[in-house]
Design a protein around this motif. Structure first.
Motif, PDB file in Angstrom:
ATOM      1  N   VAL A 179      -9.535   1.600   2.487  1.00 14.05           N
ATOM      2  CA  VAL A 179      -8.247   0.956   2.788  1.00 14.05           C
ATOM      3  C   VAL A 179      -7.512   1.950   3.680  1.00 14.05           C
ATOM      4  CG1 VAL A 179      -6.087   0.031   1.859  1.00 14.05           C
ATOM      5  CG2 VAL A 179      -8.213  -0.258   0.569  1.00 14.05           C
ATOM      6  N   ILE A 211       0.845  -1.201   0.000  1.00 16.28           N
ATOM      7  CA  ILE A 211       0.000   0.000   0.000  1.00 16.28           C
ATOM      8  C   ILE A 211       0.871   1.238   0.000  1.00 16.28           C
ATOM      9  CG2 ILE A 211      -2.197  -0.714   1.086  1.00 16.28           C
ATOM     10  CD1 ILE A 211      -0.789  -0.159   3.778  1.00 16.28           C
ATOM     11  N   LEU A 237      -3.706  -6.236  -2.412  1.00 14.03           N
ATOM     12  CA  LEU A 237      -4.409  -6.509  -1.150  1.00 14.03           C
ATOM     13  C   LEU A 237      -4.592  -8.015  -0.952  1.00 14.03           C
ATOM     14  CD1 LEU A 237      -7.217  -3.768  -1.394  1.00 14.03           C
ATOM     15  CD2 LEU A 237      -5.070  -3.632  -0.110  1.00 14.03           C
TER      16      LEU A 237
END
Ligand code: FAD
Length: 400
Positions: free
Chosen positions: A213, A193, A254
């Protein structure tokens, strides 16, 4: 036979709303007790854990390493086709903020209430209200199998989304399916991320809501979803999880993560209720449906309203007047702070849930390439109007 005790202010629920209420009631000199049904305050966590900085300053809550997981530099809104609108710190200012450890945060607030003089009892569930002369005069509670009648001059119902205090006291807090978002969230470890931004994915990936997120650390995030209940077939179970799983499967960055926590819950997305008080009782936080209807975030408003409720409760205890009329002071107080914003955000949500993926894409495409000076609804609508006037036709009055 049940045991009896009496206090001035009784707070039911030691979430943020309850602990902040208790802290301010105790600080103002009232003999205050909080009862919490769970054995450990703050656990299990049911939250995306994203909060802004602005209101912490407003309430004098000092950011503390103990409950901060990560600080972000901004947020990104991502359309179905992948147009990214970046809200940097410069644009969003103090609306940027932290991803917290909600369990530590809630415990810290409860400790601050205790430091201010409030007594805290865990493993103690309210099971009904005590009425005297038509007013709420306390709560019947169960602690380790024993019933206790706790008499109070004022009761604060801070018992969360599934609140029963409101219903028992005859306050209408019922919600329509279109005003409820069902949520599901994983904490994923081992994800790829950008640690600078919390991301919001909008469109049909999350009907009537969004996917978030939120960065917990360099390779971990809370990845969650809210879906409007009215967009789920009646009786369909597990819909939010299915939407989220489908989304994660399409995002290898993810999908490579391992779930270390799963959370299910719900938030209200309604306009402000008409009344959240009755004789002898005030509702605060999720129990009072004070969640921001656009974002589903409720910690800030729970704390803001909690401060007002605690101060008014102490005054009611001091003067001996906890009538519905006196408690209007609380109604006026919380409404002055965030009712307008809540109403505006509810209107915005009502519009957003009707938009198609194509419309989200067009709007985000324009905003992604624009040099926004600040986050301002009118400026945003004007920018969209330049390229796609048909999208903002019904807002023309606002723009001119
Ligand atoms: C999946 C999900 C993600 C979310 N993400 C965010 C987010 O990122 N940011 C944000 O700001 N908000 C978020 N929210 C909303 C936020 O969690 C709530 O708005 C917030 O917890 C409200 O605080 P509260 O004190 O009103 O209620 P709660 O935190 O729910 O506290 C209520 C307390 O009352 C206790 N209780 C209940 N009944 C009784 C009883 N009968 N007797 C005694 N005690 C009782 C409960 O055990 C609980 O401790 C999210 C919610 C969900 C479900």
């Amino acid at each position: 036979m049940s045991a009896e005790r009496s206090v001035e202010v009784l707070v039911v629920g030691a979430g943020p709303a309850g602990s902040v209420s208790a802290r301010h009631a105790a600080r103002a000199g009232a003999r205050t007790l909080i009862i919490e049904k769970r054995q450990e305050i703050g656990s299990p966590v049911r939250c995306g854990e994203g909060i802004a900085r602005a209101w912490l300053e407003e309430l004098g809550i000092r950011p503390d390493k103990r409950w901060i997981s990560h600080e972000v530099k901004g947020a990104r809104i991502i359309s179905p086709a992948g147009h990214v609108v970046t809200l940097t710190e410069k644009l969003a200012g103090n609306e940027c903020g932290y991803v917290i450890k909600r369990d530590e945060f809630d415990r810290t607030l409860a400790e601050e209430a205790a430091d201010a003089g409030a007594e805290v009892m865990v493993k103690t569930s309210a099971v009904g209200v005590i009425r005297e002369g038509g007013r709420v005069a306390g709560v019947r509670a169960r602690h380790m199998g024993e019933l206790i009648d706790i008499h109070a001059k004022v009761v604060i119902g801070a018992d969360g989304f599934e609140s029963q205090l409101g219903r028992w006291a005859g306050i209408d807090t019922s919600l329509k399916p279109s005003d409820i978002n069902v949520c599901f969230e994983y904490t994923l470890k081992g994800v790829d991320i950008n640690p600078d931004f919390n991301d919001f994915y909008i469109g049909s990936c999350a009907p009537g809501g969004y996917i978030w997120v939120f960065v917990k650390g360099p390779d971990s995030a809370n990845v969650g979803i809210g879906v409007q209940l009215s967009k789920i077939r009646p009786g369909e179970r597990g819909a939010a999880k299915r939407y989220l799983d489908a989304f994660i499967a399409k995002h290898p960055e993810l999908a490579k993560g391992s779930p270390i926590r799963e959370i299910a819950g719900a938030v209200s997305c309604c306009q402000p209720l008409e009344s959240v008080v009755a004789d002898g009782i005030m509702l605060v936080g999720d129990a009072a449906r004070q969640i921001d209807p656009l974002t589903g975030g409720g910690v800030a408003n729970a704390c803001r309203a909690g401060r007002v409720a605690g101060e008014v409760a102490a005054e009611a205890a001091r003067t001996g007047d906890a009538s519905r009329q006196f408690l209007q002071k609380y109604e006026r107080g919380w409404r002055r702070i965030f009712e307008d914003q809540m109403y505006r955000n509810w209107m915005a949500k009502e519009k957003l849930v009707t938009l198609s993926d194509e419309t989200f894409d067009k709007a985000c495409e324009v905003l992604a390439s624009a040099e926004l000076e600040r986050v301002n609804t009118i400026e945003i609508l004007r920018l969209i109007q330049k390229k796609y006037p048909e999208l903002v036709k019904e807002f023309e009055d606002l723009i001119h």
